[in-house]
Scaffold this motif. Structure first.
Motif, short mmCIF file in Angstrom:
data_model
loop_
_atom_site.label_atom_id
_atom_site.label_comp_id
_atom_site.label_asym_id
_atom_site.label_seq_id
_atom_site.Cartn_x
_atom_site.Cartn_y
_atom_site.Cartn_z
N LYS A 1 42.62 44.90 45.86
CA LYS A 1 42.90 44.09 47.05
C LYS A 1 42.45 42.64 46.85
O LYS A 1 41.91 42.00 47.74
CB LYS A 1 42.22 44.70 48.28
N GLY A 2 42.69 42.11 45.64
CA GLY A 2 42.41 40.71 45.36
C GLY A 2 40.96 40.35 45.53
O GLY A 2 40.06 41.00 44.97
N VAL A 3 40.71 39.30 46.30
CA VAL A 3 39.34 38.80 46.44
C VAL A 3 38.42 39.78 47.17
O VAL A 3 37.20 39.61 47.15
CB VAL A 3 39.34 37.44 47.19
N MET A 4 39.00 40.81 47.80
CA MET A 4 38.18 41.79 48.53
C MET A 4 37.62 42.87 47.61
O MET A 4 36.86 43.73 48.05
CB MET A 4 38.99 42.43 49.65
N ARG A 5 37.99 42.86 46.34
CA ARG A 5 37.54 43.90 45.42
C ARG A 5 36.02 44.08 45.40
O ARG A 5 35.54 45.22 45.49
CB ARG A 5 38.06 43.60 44.01
N PRO A 6 35.21 43.00 45.28
CA PRO A 6 33.76 43.21 45.25
C PRO A 6 33.22 43.89 46.50
O PRO A 6 32.23 44.63 46.43
CB PRO A 6 33.20 41.78 45.12
N VAL A 7 33.86 43.66 47.63
CA VAL A 7 33.45 44.32 48.88
C VAL A 7 33.78 45.80 48.82
O VAL A 7 32.95 46.67 49.13
CB VAL A 7 34.14 43.66 50.09
N ASP B 1 43.61 49.19 52.24
CA ASP B 1 44.16 48.32 53.28
C ASP B 1 43.41 48.48 54.59
O ASP B 1 43.02 47.50 55.24
CB ASP B 1 45.64 48.62 53.50
N LEU B 2 43.23 49.74 55.02
CA LEU B 2 42.58 49.98 56.30
C LEU B 2 41.10 49.59 56.28
O LEU B 2 40.54 49.19 57.31
CB LEU B 2 42.74 51.45 56.70
N THR B 3 40.48 49.73 55.12
CA THR B 3 39.08 49.32 55.00
C THR B 3 38.95 47.81 55.15
O THR B 3 38.04 47.31 55.84
CB THR B 3 38.50 49.77 53.64
N VAL B 4 39.87 47.07 54.54
CA VAL B 4 39.87 45.62 54.67
C VAL B 4 40.13 45.22 56.13
O VAL B 4 39.46 44.33 56.68
CB VAL B 4 40.92 44.99 53.74
N ILE B 5 41.08 45.88 56.77
CA ILE B 5 41.43 45.55 58.16
C ILE B 5 40.27 45.83 59.11
O ILE B 5 39.96 45.04 59.99
CB ILE B 5 42.67 46.33 58.60
#
Length: 353
Positions: free
Chosen positions: A304-310, A268-272
């Protein structure tokens, strides 16, 4: 691999050679160091000691004992601790006593007392550590996969702390956070039941650190015992971890769930933050790291859904060094001195003026 005894930490300043005290103040332990600028722009730790907070009536008593024990006169102290400074006091629900800056100056005869967020200090220390100085928790995802950008530094201790280090020109800016106080987000039905149980017990706001911290592991184990109709006989993180290693089912579920939750929070924090790499700075995880490979730590981080590849390209490393907070606070203070000196320089005059 454990961190080397003399980590490569850069202060990047031209400061005086005077020594000062840097303290890493947590809810359970306080670590105090006598430090000064070292050779080649490094932080030199001249003395270091760890104290049990509950054994002392306040921070002033700890610092006074450290100063007396090292036979030195210092008039500057920089403190790294969770929470924020409001007027004269540190606002922190995890400390066993209040911290008043004016009281510290008065009782210890100090000229200067500064306070920074503990993970702001950790981020200042972590930024100069080589990959070999830490343990990779994401096998197959190393620094070669990461790109330049923000770095997340996080750690579950007495609470859950985090900071983000952001590149800014030729330097960096560290953004401290209070991520431990964000709302707990369950990732499956079992964790949703844990959340409902906490709410039924009077927690109108269930923060993430209620389950993801040292005391959080105890809360997690207690909740799982209640949900399983068992007696919660273990009262300390170490006891729960030891029972998990012996194969006690609920204790093992608690530890594996803890690792999974930490992975989810890191995701979560990485995405944010847009972090390109992550450091976990000590806390309770060094005692649990052998459970991480058997847990859903990495899977939950990636989920994290579409953020997985990142997220699949983000390495996570565990730092184990009891001096991390002390060195980070000292490094931040030396940079603070350098910036203060630079700001005091008069602006260059135009040739025609």
């Amino acid at each position: 691999m454990r961190m080397s005894a003399a980590p490569r930490l850069t202060a990047a300043v031209n400061a005086s050679e005077g020594s000062f005290i840097a303290a890493d103040v947590g809810g359970t332990h306080t670590r105090v160091g006598l430090v000064r600028p070292g050779g080649d722009a490094t932080v030199a730790v001249l003395a270091h000691r760890k104290y049990v907070c509950a054994d002392y009536p306040g921070l002033a008593a700890i610092l006074a004992e450290f100063i007396a024990g090292n036979g030195v006169g210092v008039d500057r102290v920089v403190i790294a601790t969770a929470g924020v400074v409001l007027d004269d006091e540190v606002v922190n629900s995890n400390l066993p006593w209040r911290i008043s800056l004016s009281q510290l100056r008065s009782e210890l005869g100090l000229h200067e007392v500064l306070v920074i967020n503990d993970f702001q200090a950790n981020a200042n220390a972590a930024q100069c550590m080589a990959p070999a100085d830490s343990t990779l928790l994401t096998p197959g995802v190393g620094d070669s996969d990461a790109t330049a950008g923000p770095v997340l530094v996080i750690g579950p201790g007495t609470g859950l702390g985090a900071a983000v280090r952001i590149p800014h020109g030729n330097s960096t800016v560290v953004l401290p956070t209070e991520s431990g106080h964000t709302a707990f987000a369950p990732g499956n039905a079992r964790e949703a039941d844990m959340l409902r149980l906490a709410q039924q017990r009077g927690q109108t706001h269930v923060p993430t650190e209620y389950f993801v911290s040292g005391p959080g592991l105890v809360n997690l184990y207690s909740a799982l015992c209640t949900l399983s109709g068992a007696d919660a006989s273990l009262r300390a993180p170490a006891a729960i971890t030891d029972a998990a290693r012996r194969g006690e089912a609920i204790a093992r579920e608690a530890v594996l769930t803890f690792c999974a939750l930490l992975g989810s929070v890191i995701g979560d924090l990485t995405v944010i933050s847009g972090a390109k790499s992550v450091f976990i700075a000590g806390g309770i995880l060094p005692q649990l790291k052998d459970f991480v490979p058997d847990s859903q730590f990495h899977a939950r981080m990636l989920d994290k859904g579409v953020m997985r590849p990142v997220l699949e390209r983000v390495p996570v490393r565990l730092i184990e060094n009891e001096r991390l907070g002390v060195i980070g606070a000292a490094s931040w203070y030396l940079q603070h001195l350098a910036q203060t000196a630079a700001d005091a320089e008069p602006a260059p005059r135009h040739p025609m003026q």
